[in-house]
Design a protein around this motif. Structure first.
Motif, PDB file in Angstrom:
ATOM      1  N   GLU A   1      -5.054   6.340  -1.372  1.00 45.30           N
ATOM      2  CA  GLU A   1      -4.698   7.675  -1.854  1.00 45.30           C
ATOM      3  C   GLU A   1      -4.412   8.609  -0.686  1.00 45.30           C
ATOM      4  N   PRO A   2      -3.268   9.302  -0.689  1.00 41.41           N
ATOM      5  CA  PRO A   2      -2.984  10.251   0.391  1.00 41.41           C
ATOM      6  C   PRO A   2      -3.849  11.497   0.276  1.00 41.41           C
ATOM      7  N   GLY A   3      -3.859  12.300   1.333  1.00 37.55           N
ATOM      8  CA  GLY A   3      -4.653  13.522   1.321  1.00 37.55           C
ATOM      9  C   GLY A   3      -3.909  14.678   0.668  1.00 37.55           C
ATOM     10  N   LYS A   4      -4.646  15.717   0.319  1.00 39.15           N
ATOM     11  CA  LYS A   4      -4.043  16.897  -0.295  1.00 39.15           C
ATOM     12  C   LYS A   4      -3.109  17.610   0.688  1.00 39.15           C
TER      13      LYS A   4
ATOM     14  N   ALA B   1       0.835  -1.207   0.000  1.00 39.13           N
ATOM     15  CA  ALA B   1       0.000   0.000   0.000  1.00 39.13           C
ATOM     16  C   ALA B   1       0.873   1.262   0.000  1.00 39.13           C
ATOM     17  N   PRO B   2       1.728   1.442  -1.031  1.00 39.03           N
ATOM     18  CA  PRO B   2       2.688   2.553  -1.037  1.00 39.03           C
ATOM     19  C   PRO B   2       2.156   3.845  -1.668  1.00 39.03           C
ATOM     20  N   SER B   3       0.965   4.265  -1.284  1.00 37.82           N
ATOM     21  CA  SER B   3       0.321   5.404  -1.956  1.00 37.82           C
ATOM     22  C   SER B   3       1.079   6.717  -1.772  1.00 37.82           C
ATOM     23  N   MET B   4       1.535   7.000  -0.554  1.00 40.09           N
ATOM     24  CA  MET B   4       2.263   8.251  -0.331  1.00 40.09           C
ATOM     25  C   MET B   4       3.628   8.216  -1.012  1.00 40.09           C
ATOM     26  N   LEU B   5       4.327   7.095  -0.911  1.00 39.64           N
ATOM     27  CA  LEU B   5       5.639   6.972  -1.544  1.00 39.64           C
ATOM     28  C   LEU B   5       5.541   7.213  -3.042  1.00 39.64           C
TER      29      LEU B   5
END
Length: 401
Positions: free
Chosen positions: A233-236, A204-208
């Protein structure tokens, strides 16, 4: 806008609610570094999430409080919101993915919230919560992409600076990024020389991915035992703060996470969930340049389902070389099992189970296979046993360790 004053205000507001968690020196975690553990797994509700949830709810207007609050969560934010809402006399509804551990679902209900189980993962629960917010007029409490929530999580950074002002680095789990955003902003604002490292599950490497590609990206799917950080999905806000204040992000596998959970149980007598152990996994498997440094590993939560814990421990034992399977080809005659057992016993291995079967139709008519499950000390010990068996003339086939 996130400010240091807001984080200090959050710290003041939370004094009557949260537990200032201990920072424990853990020399056994890593021989070439000075590792400290920030025990948010021992926080009220068993997770750091209560910090951001309570501070966010405390800042709502009377009109917003009157409508009640709604949130979505993999479990820990749910409990934080439930507790915060109940303490403030507010109705709460929590949308959880239907795969959330039963212990987290029941705990959320225990803290006073109504629960809506949603098919899928966190992001599906998020969409359902938004639908219900529009339909019923609730106030939405975002689990990470909200500046008051981030400020609440940032109070951990202030505590760390008080507890270990000369730390060189802190390693923080990342799901949506609210926790590391608050901690990184607080620490870097007061001491920019301290390194802030982030860890995600490799499934789950969404931020990376988003940081590497310099734009917010959404994963098609996530798969990890660290359900607390399984975010597509990371936040804005969190993406922007991480891009500015986080020094480096790495990933750890489920096997590495399992090893970290087992290490914390055995060496520190601490229970963590998968998301709570990724920081220790990163230290154990050398994901960051921390040799000889004073490093804090943040244990973000301890709400692991006991039915999952047994499976995680088994994986941790396999990954660390504490158990293994040996497949040995034998000649089907008396004394073969005795000879193998004697060698293993002499080498200090402990036989857990034995499966003996005749060879297939394509093999020697006098052949057979012996599969042995062993308890061992580490990988070196496994190799010593394998070499001793080979030296005695036994043939090892597929090693299923």
């Amino acid at each position: 806008m996130l400010t240091l004053d807001k984080i200090y205000h959050a710290s003041y507001t939370l004094k009557k609610v949260i537990r200032p968690t201990d920072l424990i020196y853990a020399p056994g975690i890593k021989s070439d570094g000075k590792i400290y553990l920030k025990t948010e797994n021992l926080q009220v509700t068993g997770s750091f999430k209560v910090r951001g949830a309570y501070y966010k709810i405390s800042q709502l207007t009377d009109a917003e409080k009157e409508k009640g609050v709604i949130a979505c969560s993999a479990g820990n934010h749910a409990q934080g919101v439930a507790l915060a809402a109940t303490k403030n006399g507010i109705k709460s509804l929590i949308c959880l993915p239907d795969g959330a551990p039963i212990s987290k679902v029941e705990a959320t209900k225990h803290y006073g919230a109504d629960v809506c189980l949603v098919e899928g993962v966190y992001d599906d629960a998020y969409q359902k919560a938004l639908e219900l917010q529009q339909e019923m007029g609730y106030t939405f409490i975002h689990p990470f992409d909200d500046e008051n929530v981030i400020a609440g999580q940032g109070t951990i950074g202030l505590e760390l600076l008080d507890q270990l002002p000369d730390m060189d680095a802190v390693i923080v789990p990342i799901g949506g990024g609210g926790l590391i955003s608050g901690i990184a902003f607080a620490i870097k604002s007061l001491n920019p020389n301290i390194k802030v490292y982030g860890v995600q599950a490799s499934g789950a490497p969404s931020m990376l991915n988003s940081i590497v590609d310099k734009q917010i990206e959404r994963l098609d799917e996530v798969s990890t035992i660290a359900d607390g950080i399984a975010v597509k999905e990371p936040g804005k806000h969190t993406f922007e703060i991480c891009g500015q204040y986080v020094d480096e992000i790495a990933t750890v596998t489920d096997d590495e996470i399992s090893t970290a959970i087992l290490t914390l149980i055995e060496q520190q007598k601490l229970i963590t969930e998968g998301a709570g152990a990724v920081s220790v996994a990163a230290a154990l498997f050398n994901k960051f340049p921390i040799k000889g440094k004073k490093v804090v590993c943040l244990l973000s939560g301890g709400n692991i389902d006991v039915t999952i814990l047994s499976r995680v421990i088994k994986r941790g034992l396999l990954k660390s070389g504490r158990t293994c399977s040996l497949n040995i080809e034998l000649v089907d005659k008396p004394g073969q099992l005795k000879g193998v057992s004697a060698i293993i016993a002499d080498m200090g291995g402990n036989v857990v189970s034995i499966h003996h079967e005749r060879a297939s139709e394509n093999a020697d008519v006098n052949g057979c296979y012996l599969r042995i499950e062993l308890e061992t000390r580490n990988y070196d010990h496994i190799h010593q046993i394998e070499n001793a068996l080979k030296d005695a003339g036994y043939r090892l086939k597929d090693n299923l360790q």
